[in-house]
Design a protein around this motif. Structure first.
Motif, mmCIF file in Angstrom:
data_model
loop_
_atom_site.group_PDB
_atom_site.id
_atom_site.type_symbol
_atom_site.label_atom_id
_atom_site.label_comp_id
_atom_site.label_asym_id
_atom_site.label_seq_id
_atom_site.Cartn_x
_atom_site.Cartn_y
_atom_site.Cartn_z
ATOM 1 N N LEU A 31 -18.987 38.662 -17.849
ATOM 2 C CA LEU A 31 -19.246 39.001 -16.446
ATOM 3 C C LEU A 31 -18.588 37.996 -15.507
ATOM 4 O O LEU A 31 -18.088 38.374 -14.446
ATOM 5 N N GLU A 32 -18.582 36.728 -15.899
ATOM 6 C CA GLU A 32 -17.961 35.704 -15.060
ATOM 7 C C GLU A 32 -16.474 35.999 -14.857
ATOM 8 O O GLU A 32 -15.918 35.774 -13.787
ATOM 9 N N ARG A 33 -15.820 36.540 -15.887
ATOM 10 C CA ARG A 33 -14.399 36.889 -15.792
ATOM 11 C C ARG A 33 -14.129 37.888 -14.665
ATOM 12 O O ARG A 33 -13.055 37.910 -14.095
ATOM 13 N N VAL A 56 -23.152 42.831 -6.216
ATOM 14 C CA VAL A 56 -22.621 42.206 -7.438
ATOM 15 C C VAL A 56 -23.777 41.766 -8.329
ATOM 16 O O VAL A 56 -23.777 42.017 -9.537
ATOM 17 N N GLN A 57 -24.784 41.149 -7.737
ATOM 18 C CA GLN A 57 -25.947 40.708 -8.519
ATOM 19 C C GLN A 57 -26.682 41.900 -9.132
ATOM 20 O O GLN A 57 -27.115 41.856 -10.279
ATOM 21 N N GLN A 58 -26.799 42.977 -8.364
ATOM 22 C CA GLN A 58 -27.471 44.175 -8.869
ATOM 23 C C GLN A 58 -26.670 44.824 -9.997
ATOM 24 O O GLN A 58 -27.247 45.314 -10.973
ATOM 25 N N VAL A 59 -25.349 44.791 -9.870
ATOM 26 C CA VAL A 59 -24.488 45.334 -10.935
ATOM 27 C C VAL A 59 -24.647 44.485 -12.195
ATOM 28 O O VAL A 59 -24.733 45.022 -13.300
ATOM 29 N N PHE A 60 -24.696 43.163 -12.043
ATOM 30 C CA PHE A 60 -24.922 42.285 -13.199
ATOM 31 C C PHE A 60 -26.212 42.688 -13.919
ATOM 32 O O PHE A 60 -26.230 42.827 -15.144
ATOM 33 N N LEU A 61 -27.283 42.880 -13.159
ATOM 34 C CA LEU A 61 -28.564 43.258 -13.760
ATOM 35 C C LEU A 61 -28.458 44.615 -14.464
ATOM 36 O O LEU A 61 -28.974 44.792 -15.563
ATOM 37 N N VAL A 63 -25.785 45.969 -15.727
ATOM 38 C CA VAL A 63 -24.985 45.805 -16.943
ATOM 39 C C VAL A 63 -25.860 45.222 -18.056
ATOM 40 O O VAL A 63 -25.846 45.713 -19.193
ATOM 41 N N ILE A 64 -26.622 44.194 -17.742
ATOM 42 C CA ILE A 64 -27.496 43.556 -18.742
ATOM 43 C C ILE A 64 -28.472 44.578 -19.321
ATOM 44 O O ILE A 64 -28.711 44.612 -20.524
ATOM 45 N N GLN A 65 -29.016 45.435 -18.454
ATOM 46 C CA GLN A 65 -29.994 46.428 -18.899
ATOM 47 C C GLN A 65 -29.362 47.587 -19.670
ATOM 48 O O GLN A 65 -29.999 48.173 -20.537
ATOM 49 N N GLU A 66 -28.102 47.937 -19.354
ATOM 50 C CA GLU A 66 -27.561 49.187 -19.870
ATOM 51 C C GLU A 66 -26.362 49.065 -20.802
ATOM 52 O O GLU A 66 -25.964 50.053 -21.402
ATOM 53 N N VAL A 67 -25.776 47.887 -20.935
ATOM 54 C CA VAL A 67 -24.535 47.759 -21.710
ATOM 55 C C VAL A 67 -24.707 48.227 -23.157
ATOM 56 O O VAL A 67 -23.802 48.803 -23.738
ATOM 57 N N HIS A 68 -25.884 48.031 -23.707
ATOM 58 C CA HIS A 68 -26.121 48.418 -25.103
ATOM 59 C C HIS A 68 -26.236 49.931 -25.296
ATOM 60 O O HIS A 68 -26.187 50.428 -26.412
#
Length: 192
Positions: A31-33, A56-61, A63-68
């Motif tokens: 995500l940092e990339r 951006v912060q909401q997208v990070f969250l 992604v963490i919740q849904e990437v799997h």
């Protein structure tokens, strides 16, 4: 973790490590990339620095919740799509008209002269057009384009063959485009 130490590891490998090891630091590197990319996408749609930073912060969250939940072949493209959809949802929630980006993977329209690039499509118009499709086409289009399901996943969940799924998506996309063009033309004639 020092991100520079991991520049030699590509996105897919970082994602694989995260999914296998359940170590969030791998996802953090990934995500940092793309923080600047995400911020740029959010600024493009929201046109407000504070809102873009929050997004951006909401997208990070998200992604963490849904990437799997997804099979991701190209993380950068997937992340861009998540950010874009999040911003469009924010705009829709504000009951604003949202400009539809005309791209090959957009179910609403592909570039042609009949739909001007600046044409704004309201969420209500899109919903009406979707509702006018057959049940099979509507369900397939929603699952494929909005929920990012694969043909195989749609086939398994809906009980359609792969050929049926492909047909429903292609025909649904074409019919959706025609319906939207017709509705926009009708609205234009009524208003002016």
């Amino acid at each position: 973790m020092n991100n520079g130490r991991y520049d030699h590891i590509d996105d897919q490998e970082l994602l694989r490590r995260y999914l296998q090891e359940h170590d969030s630091s791998w996802l953090g590197i990934l995500l940092e990339r793309y923080t600047l990319l995400l911020f740029g996408v959010c600024m493009k749609y929201l046109k407000d620095e504070t809102q873009a930073q929050d997004a951006v912060q909401q997208v990070f969250l998200k992604v963490i919740q849904e990437v799997h939940k997804y099979r991701i072949d190209y993380f950068k493209s997937w992340l861009y799509t998540v950010a874009k959809n999040h911003c469009l949802t924010m705009l829709r929630d504000k009951k604003r008209m949202v400009p539809v980006e005309l791209t090959a993977d957009n179910p609403v329209a592909a570039r042609d002269e009949e739909v001007p690039e600046q044409e704004a499509i309201s969420p209500e118009l899109l919903k009406d057009a979707l509702d006018a499709l057959s049940v099979e086409q509507r369900q397939s289009v929603i699952l494929f384009y909005l929920e990012k399901k694969s043909y195989q996943e749609i086939s398994a969940s809906e009980g359609y063959s792969l050929l049926q799924v492909k047909s429903y998506i292609q025909n649904g996309k074409r019919n959706l485009k025609l319906l939207i063009q017709k509705m926009l033309k009708k609205a234009k004639n009524e208003n002016g």
